[in-house]
Motif scaffolding. Structure first.
Motif, PDB file in Angstrom:
ATOM      1  N   ARG A   1       0.805  -1.215   0.000  1.00 51.30           N
ATOM      2  CA  ARG A   1       0.000   0.000   0.000  1.00 51.30           C
ATOM      3  C   ARG A   1       0.839   1.267   0.000  1.00 51.30           C
ATOM      4  N   GLU A   2       1.944   1.301   0.699  1.00 50.20           N
ATOM      5  CA  GLU A   2       2.759   2.512   0.782  1.00 50.20           C
ATOM      6  C   GLU A   2       3.365   2.903  -0.559  1.00 50.20           C
ATOM      7  N   ASP A   3       3.485   1.944  -1.451  1.00 48.14           N
ATOM      8  CA  ASP A   3       4.081   2.218  -2.767  1.00 48.14           C
ATOM      9  C   ASP A   3       3.038   2.559  -3.830  1.00 48.14           C
ATOM     10  N   VAL A   4       1.763   2.375  -3.515  1.00 41.20           N
ATOM     11  CA  VAL A   4       0.700   2.513  -4.511  1.00 41.20           C
ATOM     12  C   VAL A   4       0.102   3.914  -4.511  1.00 41.20           C
ATOM     13  N   VAL A   5      -0.048   4.491  -5.702  1.00 41.05           N
ATOM     14  CA  VAL A   5      -0.813   5.719  -5.928  1.00 41.05           C
ATOM     15  C   VAL A   5      -1.908   5.357  -6.913  1.00 41.05           C
ATOM     16  N   SER A   6      -3.167   5.420  -6.485  1.00 46.14           N
ATOM     17  CA  SER A   6      -4.256   4.918  -7.319  1.00 46.14           C
ATOM     18  C   SER A   6      -5.118   6.059  -7.853  1.00 46.14           C
ATOM     19  N   VAL A   7      -5.486   5.942  -9.119  1.00 51.10           N
ATOM     20  CA  VAL A   7      -6.317   6.946  -9.792  1.00 51.10           C
ATOM     21  C   VAL A   7      -7.468   6.216 -10.487  1.00 51.10           C
ATOM     22  N   PHE A   8      -8.695   6.654 -10.202  1.00 50.96           N
ATOM     23  CA  PHE A   8      -9.874   6.081 -10.846  1.00 50.96           C
ATOM     24  C   PHE A   8     -10.323   7.029 -11.949  1.00 50.96           C
ATOM     25  N   ILE A   9     -10.387   6.509 -13.166  1.00 49.67           N
ATOM     26  CA  ILE A   9     -10.780   7.310 -14.332  1.00 49.67           C
ATOM     27  C   ILE A   9     -12.265   7.084 -14.609  1.00 49.67           C
ATOM     28  N   LEU A  10     -13.035   8.165 -14.707  1.00 48.51           N
ATOM     29  CA  LEU A  10     -14.462   8.078 -14.987  1.00 48.51           C
ATOM     30  C   LEU A  10     -14.791   8.675 -16.349  1.00 48.51           C
ATOM     31  N   PRO A  11     -15.770   8.107 -17.061  1.00 47.46           N
ATOM     32  CA  PRO A  11     -16.261   8.753 -18.278  1.00 47.46           C
ATOM     33  C   PRO A  11     -17.186   9.903 -17.892  1.00 47.46           C
ATOM     34  N   PRO A  12     -17.425  10.850 -18.778  1.00 48.67           N
ATOM     35  CA  PRO A  12     -18.304  11.967 -18.436  1.00 48.67           C
ATOM     36  C   PRO A  12     -19.769  11.561 -18.333  1.00 48.67           C
ATOM     37  N   SER A  13     -20.158  10.444 -18.975  1.00 47.53           N
ATOM     38  CA  SER A  13     -21.543   9.987 -18.940  1.00 47.53           C
ATOM     39  C   SER A  13     -21.603   8.531 -19.374  1.00 47.53           C
ATOM     40  N   ILE A  14     -22.718   7.879 -19.051  1.00 47.51           N
ATOM     41  CA  ILE A  14     -22.908   6.496 -19.481  1.00 47.51           C
ATOM     42  C   ILE A  14     -23.069   6.418 -20.999  1.00 47.51           C
ATOM     43  N   ASP A  15     -23.760   7.383 -21.586  1.00 43.84           N
ATOM     44  CA  ASP A  15     -23.925   7.391 -23.044  1.00 43.84           C
ATOM     45  C   ASP A  15     -22.579   7.459 -23.756  1.00 43.84           C
TER      46      ASP A  15
ATOM     47  N   MET B   1     -17.859   1.124 -10.418  1.00 45.33           N
ATOM     48  CA  MET B   1     -17.994   2.542 -10.080  1.00 45.33           C
ATOM     49  C   MET B   1     -18.410   2.769  -8.637  1.00 45.33           C
ATOM     50  N   ARG B   2     -18.940   1.750  -7.984  1.00 49.07           N
ATOM     51  CA  ARG B   2     -19.289   1.873  -6.571  1.00 49.07           C
ATOM     52  C   ARG B   2     -18.054   2.008  -5.679  1.00 49.07           C
ATOM     53  N   HIS B   3     -16.894   1.628  -6.207  1.00 54.10           N
ATOM     54  CA  HIS B   3     -15.664   1.635  -5.395  1.00 54.10           C
ATOM     55  C   HIS B   3     -14.793   2.867  -5.637  1.00 54.10           C
ATOM     56  N   TRP B   4     -15.296   3.864  -6.306  1.00 49.79           N
ATOM     57  CA  TRP B   4     -14.477   5.032  -6.661  1.00 49.79           C
ATOM     58  C   TRP B   4     -13.845   5.693  -5.442  1.00 49.79           C
ATOM     59  N   SER B   5     -14.559   5.694  -4.306  1.00 49.22           N
ATOM     60  CA  SER B   5     -14.061   6.412  -3.124  1.00 49.22           C
ATOM     61  C   SER B   5     -12.880   5.729  -2.446  1.00 49.22           C
ATOM     62  N   LYS B   6     -12.550   4.492  -2.858  1.00 51.79           N
ATOM     63  CA  LYS B   6     -11.418   3.778  -2.269  1.00 51.79           C
ATOM     64  C   LYS B   6     -10.107   4.084  -2.991  1.00 51.79           C
ATOM     65  N   TYR B   7     -10.191   4.925  -4.012  1.00 55.57           N
ATOM     66  CA  TYR B   7      -8.991   5.323  -4.751  1.00 55.57           C
ATOM     67  C   TYR B   7      -8.451   6.639  -4.196  1.00 55.57           C
ATOM     68  N   ASP B   8      -7.157   6.860  -4.375  1.00 62.79           N
ATOM     69  CA  ASP B   8      -6.530   8.087  -3.875  1.00 62.79           C
ATOM     70  C   ASP B   8      -7.025   9.313  -4.625  1.00 62.79           C
ATOM     71  N   TYR B   9      -7.255   9.163  -5.922  1.00 63.39           N
ATOM     72  CA  TYR B   9      -7.663  10.284  -6.773  1.00 63.39           C
ATOM     73  C   TYR B   9      -8.733   9.813  -7.758  1.00 63.39           C
ATOM     74  N   VAL B  10      -9.571  10.759  -8.205  1.00 61.22           N
ATOM     75  CA  VAL B  10     -10.561  10.493  -9.248  1.00 61.22           C
ATOM     76  C   VAL B  10     -10.414  11.557 -10.333  1.00 61.22           C
ATOM     77  N   VAL B  11     -10.352  11.122 -11.593  1.00 61.98           N
ATOM     78  CA  VAL B  11     -10.233  12.032 -12.736  1.00 61.98           C
ATOM     79  C   VAL B  11     -11.352  11.713 -13.721  1.00 61.98           C
ATOM     80  N   VAL B  12     -12.128  12.729 -14.098  1.00 58.55           N
ATOM     81  CA  VAL B  12     -13.191  12.556 -15.093  1.00 58.55           C
ATOM     82  C   VAL B  12     -12.607  12.842 -16.478  1.00 58.55           C
ATOM     83  N   ASN B  13     -12.712  11.859 -17.363  1.00 53.40           N
ATOM     84  CA  ASN B  13     -12.135  11.983 -18.700  1.00 53.40           C
ATOM     85  C   ASN B  13     -13.185  12.496 -19.687  1.00 53.40           C
ATOM     86  N   GLU B  14     -13.488  13.771 -19.590  1.00 52.42           N
ATOM     87  CA  GLU B  14     -14.356  14.406 -20.582  1.00 52.42           C
ATOM     88  C   GLU B  14     -13.530  14.940 -21.739  1.00 52.42           C
ATOM     89  N   ASP B  15     -12.425  15.598 -21.407  1.00 57.44           N
ATOM     90  CA  ASP B  15     -11.458  16.072 -22.396  1.00 57.44           C
ATOM     91  C   ASP B  15     -10.160  15.310 -22.161  1.00 57.44           C
TER      92      ASP B  15
END
Length: 234
Positions: free
Chosen positions: A133-147, A175-189
């Motif tokens: 865990r001390e070595d891990v940096v986690s990022v969850f990537i989300l789409p801007p919408s389901i469509d 997507m229910r587990h997004w809050s367990k990541y260190d960072y969240v980034v929405v990939n709209e652009d």
């Protein structure tokens, strides 16, 4: 002119203080169609000191994939043998196929001071948490919408509709587990999403816990300052 500072008989420059560190494990996860693999490719193309952790999988190779570049493609029997020998840092079953991270290359890479990038799912991320865990940096990537996510999956033109629907069903749980990541980034652009992940990587590289050289630098500076103050008192 060098910016090196004398520290009790040693010389540590600003560059050394930043570079002589333990590497980190940058984990990118997302539901299918969010674009994490594209962001991962951009990082590898543009960032120095970053290697890709190439997973082992029992999934059939797609026509666009190369063994040893995209994955190490193995039979189920070969996979089970690697698991039994303790050669896998993490493993998971996804859509009926196995995926895993070989242990040795990861440990060697971060101990050498180089960072390693993981394009893995949630199950794999949580196993890395348990072990390193001390070595891990986690990022969850989300789409801007389901469509948009559905459009990206269909736009690949590689999977039949039933596979796409199964991936969408899996996305609900992921997507229910997004809050367990260190960072969240929405990939709209895409470019903005990449820049956000790049900023995360840069900040994490500077964390003091990763750099033994910084610790040596600070301890030496404090000691030298204390000696100077004692000399003035004397």
């Amino acid at each position: 002119m060098s910016d090196a500072k004398p520290i009790r008989g040693t010389m540590v420059s600003a560059d050394q203080a930043e570079q002589e560190r333990r590497g980190l494990m940058l984990v990118l996860s997302s539901p299918s169609g969010a674009g994490k693999s594209t962001i991962a490719r951009m990082l590898l193309e543009r960032e120095s000191n970053l290697d890709l952790s190439i997973s082992v999988t029992t999934r059939p190779r797609r026509s666009s994939e190369i063994d040893g570049v995209h994955y190490h493609f193995r039979t189920r029997e070969q996979f089970e043998e690697m698991k039994d020998k303790g050669e896998l840092l993490e493993w998971a079953e996804v859509h009926g196929n196995y995926y895993a991270t070989p242990r040795g290359p990861v440990e060697n890479t971060i101990e050498s001071g180089k960072d390693i990038l993981f394009d893995i799912d949630i199950q794999g991320t949580f196993q890395l948490y348990d072990k390193m865990r001390e070595d891990v940096v986690s990022v969850f990537i989300l789409p801007p919408s389901i469509d948009e996510m559905k459009a990206r999956l269909r736009g690949r033109g590689e999977d039949p509709e039933e596979v796409i629907m199964r991936r969408l069903e899996t996305a609900v749980g992921e997507m229910r587990h997004w809050s367990k990541y260190d960072y969240v980034v929405v990939n709209e652009d895409l470019e903005r999403a990449y820049q956000n992940v790049k900023a995360i990587l840069k900040a994490e590289r500077l964390k003091q816990k990763r750099s033994g050289a910084v610790a040596k630098l600070m301890d030496g500076m404090v000691a030298d300052l204390q000696d100077e103050l004692k000399g003035r008192e004397g």
